[in-house]
Scaffold this active site. Structure first.
Site, PDB file in Angstrom:
ATOM      1  N   ASP A 163      28.125 -19.921 -16.458  1.00 33.34           N
ATOM      2  CA  ASP A 163      27.970 -21.255 -15.887  1.00 33.34           C
ATOM      3  C   ASP A 163      28.050 -22.336 -16.975  1.00 33.34           C
ATOM      4  OD1 ASP A 163      27.570 -23.065 -13.792  1.00 33.34           O
ATOM      5  OD2 ASP A 163      25.951 -21.894 -12.921  1.00 33.34           O
ATOM      6  N   TRP A 197      33.067 -25.600 -13.507  1.00 33.66           N
ATOM      7  CA  TRP A 197      33.184 -26.566 -12.406  1.00 33.66           C
ATOM      8  C   TRP A 197      34.443 -27.417 -12.479  1.00 33.66           C
ATOM      9  CZ3 TRP A 197      28.144 -28.801 -14.667  1.00 33.66           C
ATOM     10  CH2 TRP A 197      27.154 -27.816 -14.683  1.00 33.66           C
ATOM     11  N   GLY A 198      35.485 -26.943 -13.154  1.00 31.97           N
ATOM     12  CA  GLY A 198      36.719 -27.711 -13.276  1.00 31.97           C
ATOM     13  C   GLY A 198      36.673 -28.777 -14.335  1.00 31.97           C
ATOM     14  N   ASP A 219      30.243 -26.724  -6.893  1.00 30.05           N
ATOM     15  CA  ASP A 219      29.783 -25.656  -6.003  1.00 30.05           C
ATOM     16  C   ASP A 219      30.178 -25.904  -4.553  1.00 30.05           C
ATOM     17  OD1 ASP A 219      28.611 -24.540  -8.195  1.00 30.05           O
ATOM     18  OD2 ASP A 219      26.535 -24.896  -7.565  1.00 30.05           O
TER      19      ASP A 219
END
Length: 549
Positions: A163, A197-198, A219
């Site tokens: 993450d 997350w791009g 998300d």
């Protein structure tokens, strides 16, 4: 020259250079990226704890899900990874600096859990963050990459979701490379899932740091608007996926209760077409027959698992309705007719728009009903509100004769189909404004071309090659008739397979050469997409576009 733009300003940063072999600023073939740590042959499939359970996890849940995967024969369809998300770890490291499992919720330890999962023919995944703490404030792996990677390997972990929380503002590529190097050094084949997350364009560095997949979005949530938002963010990313390295629009919500069966079916159809990882996020221990009917559709899963040269991509956008397609390795194509609107609508495309033009007839198989039919080229269906109809389309009948030997101007050839974001695609003049023939001489940064094609993103021209032509070449750029914010990407497909693409071209850039080999392909598609910042002023020229046959 303007229209509705769905993408947010946060995606403007995606207008960046493309990695790979570049000639005159352009990639002349789909690039070969660095090898991921694990050489996947298809998108990974399995389950992840976060969407349904969040931090409410323990070893009993993980064992129960593993048992349910086998009991429901999901493993036979490819669902193999059982992935533990955040909150599995204790609040402190041990005396040797190693991560520890939570002492009561995972009292038996992660290695024992891995043994349990492996005994059922499945694989175990785990979670950490490329930051000082996880998203839930627990110990994470930034500056602990070597010891954590070895800990995961010692526990016989098969998959790491990594993450992006608490990242201290350090460059993403550096942080993710550190863990990728550490995972590779363990010698254990651990699938590396980059979950930033791009941000900072992971599709540009993901493979280079060892990733097999990279998140392209924030998300997902269990609602229709979330599915639409994540889907919209996939448009324009199709050039960056390849077999073994995939764009990831986040996990599946199918069966979690926030959407209708129709919406879940569309969600599953589109994620399958996108060559997305298929990671279930529901409670498989009490799954309904309706949910099983969606996630066990073997023909839809086959579309996801097959690599035919390109991930799924949007080829038509009519507003509330859209057409998405993906080439299959056997020469057929999958297509999703999608209705994002609130009432039923008829959605129509053609075999030519899928990259299959030039045949006298085609076979259609509806992948949700099993019905088969034939068509001379039109593909159409009434699609329920928030729904999708999914077909697999194959060639039948006889083919058109190939073009004559020689060099042909693409602007003078017969087009199987064409579409354009503003007015018609123009032959040998620029896009102009609206009416056919209202363009000017094709001009890019002062260079004038007597022949070629003038388009406006999103634009496509489909040309019959009959497997008799060896090369396509053009000088490409944004036409001088727009001098402000135009930004486009040129892409070339053969039978729906990506052959080459350009960097994002802007109004200030000069023309560059885009040249690809077309030997063996029946159809050529010349597509212009926007630079992921909307299509305003996206006038795109294929100057001196020629096909050699």
């Amino acid at each position: 020259m303007r229209r509705r733009v769905r993408l947010t300003a946060s995606l403007l940063a995606a207008v960046v250079a493309v990695p790979g072999v570049v000639v005159a600023g352009f990639v002349t073939a789909a690039p070969a990226a660095a090898a991921p740590i694990v050489q996947l042959t298809a998108p990974p499939m399995g389950w992840n704890s976060w969407n349904r359970f969040g931090c409410d996890i323990n070893e009993s849940l993980i064992r129960g899900v593993a048992d349910a995967i086998v009991a429901n024969n999901l493993d036979d369809l490819g669902y193999r990874y059982v992935n533990i998300d955040d909150c599995w770890m204790a609040s402190t490291r041990d005396g040797q600096g190693r991560l520890q499992p939570h002492p009561t919720r995972f009292a038996s330890g992660i290695r024992a859990l891995a043994d349990y999962v492996h005994a059922r023919g499945l694989k175990l995944g785990i979670y950490s963050s490329a930051g000082t703490a996880t998203c839930q404030g627990l110990p994470a792996s930034l500056d602990h990459e070597t010891i954590d990677a070895q800990t995961f390997a010692d526990w016989q972990i098969d998959y790491l979701k990594y993450d992006n929380c608490n990242n201290q503002g350090r460059p993403a590529a550096d942080r993710y490379r550190a863990m990728g190097d550490a995972l590779r050094a363990t010698g254990r084949p651990i699938v590396y899932s980059i979950c930033n997350w791009g941000q900072q364009n992971p599709w540009l560095f993901g493979s280079d740091v060892g990733g097999s997949l990279w998140r392209t979005t924030g998300d997902i949530s269990d609602n229709w608007n979330s599915v639409l938002s994540l889907l919209d963010q996939q448009a324009g990313l199709e050039p960056f996926a390849r077999q073994g390295a995939y764009n990831d629009p986040d996990m599946l919500e199918v069966g979690n209760g926030g959407m209708t069966t129709t919406e879940y079916t569309a969600h599953f159809s589109l994620w399958s077409l996108l060559a997305s990882p298929l990671l279930l996020g529901n409670d498989l221990r009490s799954v309904s027959s309706t949910t099983l009917g969606i996630i066990r559709n073997a023909e839809v899963i086959a579309v996801n698992q097959d690599w035919g040269g390109s991930q799924g991509r949007r080829i038509r956008d009519f507003g509330n309705t859209e057409v998405w397609t993906k080439p299959m390795s056997d020469g057929s194509a999958a297509v999703v007719l999608f209705n994002r609107g609130g009432s039923a609508a008829t959605v129509t495309t053609s075999a030519a728009e899928l990259g299959l033009g030039g045949s006298s007839s085609y076979t259609l198989r509806n992948l949700w009903t099993g019905a088969t039919s034939s068509t001379s080229g039109t593909i159409s269906a009434s699609v329920a509100a928030h729904g999708a109809v999914m077909f697999r389309v194959g060639r039948a009948g006889t083919a058109l004769p190939p073009p004559a030997a020689g060099t042909h101007q693409a602007g003078a050839m017969t087009w199987l189909a064409s579409s354009n974001g503003w007015g018609p695609v123009e032959r040998n003049v620029s896009n102009g404004e609206q009416a056919a023939g209202d363009g000017r001489p094709l001009t890019v940064n002062g260079t004038v071309y007597a022949s070629g094609i003038g388009g406006h993103a999103d634009s496509a021209v489909h040309i019959w090659l009959g497997r008799a032509c060896s090369r396509f070449t053009a000088q490409v750029g944004v036409d001088d008739e727009v001098t402000t914010t135009g930004s486009v990407r040129f892409q070339v497909y053969g039978d729906g397979r990506l052959l080459g693409y350009s960097d994002v071209k802007t109004s200030s850039a000069g023309p560059s050469t885009l040249s690809v080999t077309t030997t063996g392909y029946a159809t050529l598609e010349l597509r212009v997409t926007d630079g992921r910042n909307g299509i305003s002023y996206d006038h795109a020229d294929w100057g001196d576009a020629v096909v050699t046959c």
